[in-house]
Design a protein around this motif. Structure first.
Motif, short mmCIF file in Angstrom:
data_model
loop_
_atom_site.label_atom_id
_atom_site.label_comp_id
_atom_site.label_asym_id
_atom_site.label_seq_id
_atom_site.Cartn_x
_atom_site.Cartn_y
_atom_site.Cartn_z
N GLU A 139 0.86 -1.18 0.00
CA GLU A 139 0.00 0.00 0.00
C GLU A 139 0.90 1.23 0.00
O GLU A 139 2.13 1.10 -0.04
CB GLU A 139 -0.90 0.02 1.23
CG GLU A 139 -0.14 0.01 2.54
CD GLU A 139 -1.04 -0.11 3.76
OE1 GLU A 139 -0.69 0.48 4.79
OE2 GLU A 139 -2.08 -0.79 3.67
N ALA A 140 0.30 2.40 0.01
CA ALA A 140 1.09 3.63 0.04
C ALA A 140 2.04 3.59 1.24
O ALA A 140 1.61 3.38 2.39
CB ALA A 140 0.17 4.83 0.12
N GLY B 22 0.89 3.79 -3.57
CA GLY B 22 0.01 2.62 -3.61
C GLY B 22 0.84 1.37 -3.81
O GLY B 22 2.04 1.36 -3.53
#
Length: 273
Positions: free
Chosen positions: A148-149, A199
């Motif tokens: 994810e980020a 992301g």
């Protein structure tokens, strides 16, 4: 070059549903190691040592050519829908380039997690972790998988030069934006680099001590002179030196014709000799 890393083929992501996928008949190598790393799909490897190995995502195939080896790479008929991965080459130093050929497969590789980022040491050493794969110069090949980020600070060896490839997703590396298919050269003398992704992303970091031996690279051969390459080509076409790859029906790939001028050695700065 980035350390001993002298070539990278980033293939995919490809949809191979109803298609044969990778079809690479027997072909030769000299003076290098091939590092094959998959993130999707499967490849069947055979070589002239008699090795027969399927490789799946998260596994490493490492082939050391030494003076000479031949191999083939195929996607088996019953295969997943996708194909995505890397094949990189490592130039062998003079002390190893005329040595014996070998093949290794490693299904388990050292890794650690920092937040949502998984760091896998594919070859060489990174921080305190060392891959079980055999290498001949100080180096590192590391996958960075962002779930994810995230933002991560990576420890670097000041004596290494580094490059980083984006395989999927986007990232900012040391202040520079990186998109899939791009390789960013980071240079040497650094102790850390910060990587930020907004992301999911997959990157591959390569590094190593600067490789100071000038090389001649042509087709599938890495040598030190025009004569090295010409001899390897002649012996491949004559069915000598490289052995035979079993298990397949495809004829070996013929070598292209040499150019009508001498091949020149080139150093890590791109200077010719």
């Amino acid at each position: 070059m980035v350390g001993a890393w002298c070539f990278v083929d980033h293939f995919g992501p490809d949809d191979v549903r109803g298609r044969p996928g990778m079809r690479v008949p027997p072909h030769p190598h000299t003076g290098l190691q091939t590092v094959t790393w998959l993130v999707d799909g499967v490849i069947e490897h055979r070589d002239s040592l008699g090795s027969h190995q399927f490789i799946a995502p998260g596994e490493l195939n490492l082939m050391t050519s030494g003076r000479g080896i031949a191999h083939s790479e195929y996607t088996p008929p019953d295969h997943p829908d996708g194909m995505h991965g890397l094949q990189l080459w490592l130039a062998l130093p003079g002390s190893a380039r005329d040595g014996a050929a070998s093949f290794e497969h490693h299904a388990g590789l050292p890794a650690y997690t920092a937040g949502s980022v998984t760091v896998t040491v594919v070859v060489g050493q990174f921080g305190e972790l060392r891959s079980p794969a055999t290498v001949f110069t100080p180096l590192a090949g590391v996958e960075l998988l962002f779930g994810e980020a995230s933002r991560i600070s990576l420890p670097l060896d000041k004596g290494f030069e580094y490059g980083i490839l984006a395989m999927s997703g986007s990232a900012i590396v040391g202040g520079t934006a990186l998109e899939p298919g791009s390789l960013l050269y980071l240079g040497d003398g650094q102790e850390t680099v910060t990587v930020t992704s907004d992301g999911e992303a997959r990157l591959f970091l390569v590094g190593g001590e600067p490789f100071d031996e000038p090389l001649v690279m042509w087709w599938n051969f890495v040598g030190r002179s025009h004569e090295d390459i010409a001899e390897a080509r002649t012996q491949w076409m004559a069915g000598e030196r490289f052995g035979t790859v079993g298990g397949g029906e495809a004829a070996p790939l013929p070598a292209p014709e040499l150019p009508t001028v001498r091949l020149k050695a080139r150093d890590r700065y791109g200077r010719t000799f």
